[in-house]
Design a protein around this motif. Sequence first.
Motif, PDB file in Angstrom:
ATOM      1  N   GLN A  25       0.822  -1.204   0.000  1.00 17.78           N
ATOM      2  CA  GLN A  25       0.000   0.000   0.000  1.00 17.78           C
ATOM      3  C   GLN A  25       0.867   1.271   0.000  1.00 17.78           C
ATOM      4  O   GLN A  25       0.541   2.255  -0.657  1.00 17.78           O
ATOM      5  N   THR A  26       1.966   1.230   0.726  1.00 17.18           N
ATOM      6  CA  THR A  26       2.885   2.368   0.750  1.00 17.18           C
ATOM      7  C   THR A  26       3.476   2.611  -0.637  1.00 17.18           C
ATOM      8  O   THR A  26       3.561   3.757  -1.095  1.00 17.18           O
ATOM      9  N   ASP A  27       3.871   1.543  -1.306  1.00 10.88           N
ATOM     10  CA  ASP A  27       4.405   1.682  -2.665  1.00 10.88           C
ATOM     11  C   ASP A  27       3.359   2.282  -3.606  1.00 10.88           C
ATOM     12  O   ASP A  27       3.677   3.137  -4.436  1.00 10.88           O
ATOM     13  N   LEU A  28       2.101   1.837  -3.475  1.00 14.61           N
ATOM     14  CA  LEU A  28       1.034   2.394  -4.313  1.00 14.61           C
ATOM     15  C   LEU A  28       0.821   3.882  -4.026  1.00 14.61           C
ATOM     16  O   LEU A  28       0.620   4.678  -4.949  1.00 14.61           O
ATOM     17  N   THR A  29       0.892   4.254  -2.758  1.00 11.35           N
ATOM     18  CA  THR A  29       0.731   5.660  -2.387  1.00 11.35           C
ATOM     19  C   THR A  29       1.866   6.504  -2.973  1.00 11.35           C
ATOM     20  O   THR A  29       1.627   7.610  -3.481  1.00 11.35           O
ATOM     21  N   LEU A  30       3.096   5.985  -2.909  1.00  9.68           N
ATOM     22  CA  LEU A  30       4.234   6.722  -3.485  1.00  9.68           C
ATOM     23  C   LEU A  30       4.078   6.895  -4.989  1.00  9.68           C
ATOM     24  O   LEU A  30       4.357   7.975  -5.528  1.00  9.68           O
ATOM     25  N   ILE A  31       3.624   5.859  -5.666  1.00 10.50           N
ATOM     26  CA  ILE A  31       3.414   5.956  -7.118  1.00 10.50           C
ATOM     27  C   ILE A  31       2.318   6.971  -7.412  1.00 10.50           C
ATOM     28  O   ILE A  31       2.449   7.799  -8.325  1.00 10.50           O
ATOM     29  N   ASP A  32       1.232   6.934  -6.642  1.00  4.45           N
ATOM     30  CA  ASP A  32       0.129   7.871  -6.842  1.00  4.45           C
ATOM     31  C   ASP A  32       0.602   9.314  -6.670  1.00  4.45           C
ATOM     32  O   ASP A  32       0.287  10.185  -7.486  1.00  4.45           O
ATOM     33  N   ARG A  33       1.390   9.564  -5.640  1.00  8.17           N
ATOM     34  CA  ARG A  33       1.903  10.922  -5.415  1.00  8.17           C
ATOM     35  C   ARG A  33       2.846  11.356  -6.531  1.00  8.17           C
ATOM     36  O   ARG A  33       2.853  12.514  -6.938  1.00  8.17           O
ATOM     37  N   ARG A  34       3.644  10.426  -7.012  1.00  7.54           N
ATOM     38  CA  ARG A  34       4.580  10.751  -8.103  1.00  7.54           C
ATOM     39  C   ARG A  34       3.812  11.109  -9.374  1.00  7.54           C
ATOM     40  O   ARG A  34       4.161  12.071 -10.071  1.00  7.54           O
ATOM     41  N   LYS A  55       0.740  12.282  -9.515  1.00  5.62           N
ATOM     42  CA  LYS A  55       0.090  13.576  -9.290  1.00  5.62           C
ATOM     43  C   LYS A  55       1.078  14.730  -9.444  1.00  5.62           C
ATOM     44  O   LYS A  55       0.735  15.774  -9.993  1.00  5.62           O
ATOM     45  N   SER A  56       2.304  14.552  -8.978  1.00  5.34           N
ATOM     46  CA  SER A  56       3.292  15.633  -9.124  1.00  5.34           C
ATOM     47  C   SER A  56       3.686  15.809 -10.593  1.00  5.34           C
ATOM     48  O   SER A  56       3.888  16.939 -11.046  1.00  5.34           O
ATOM     49  N   LEU A  57       3.765  14.725 -11.354  1.00  2.00           N
ATOM     50  CA  LEU A  57       4.059  14.840 -12.788  1.00  2.00           C
ATOM     51  C   LEU A  57       2.917  15.538 -13.524  1.00  2.00           C
ATOM     52  O   LEU A  57       3.152  16.372 -14.404  1.00  2.00           O
TER      53      LEU A  57
END
Length: 135
Positions: free
Chosen positions: A116-125, A127-129
């Motif tokens: 879940q943490t990995d998915l959250t990091l990907i989601d944030r990345r 969104k920033s892109l």
Amino acid sequence: MIDRIGKEFEFQQTALSLRQQRQEVLASNIANADTPHYKARDIDFAASLRGALDERMRLPDTRLTLTSARHIPAQAHTAGPAEELYRVPTQPSIDGNTVDMNVERVQFADNTMRYQTDLTLIDRRIKSLLAAMQQ
């Protein structure tokens, strides 16, 4: 440009794939907790991730063409799924089953949290892109 974006997520994609594979192994251990002679397995996540990342530097499956019978045949192989290791039991059981439900539950919950943490990091990345592209 799209190649660069794809490379940005290559590490996370590999990590998620290994976490998913580990989750399946842990779920199998839990499902077979009462199966006689079942041996609990697990994946060394760090070693598997290092191996998967090192594999990116290797050639895809290739074979050298031999022009003489005296040439040494050579071949390069891509990595398969992560190697499953047998877990060392902390307390042996009479029926030969090595699944310790307490260990399996903790490992399963830990792996789920990290997934879940990995998915959250990907989601944030992502969104920033997207925010960078909109400006």
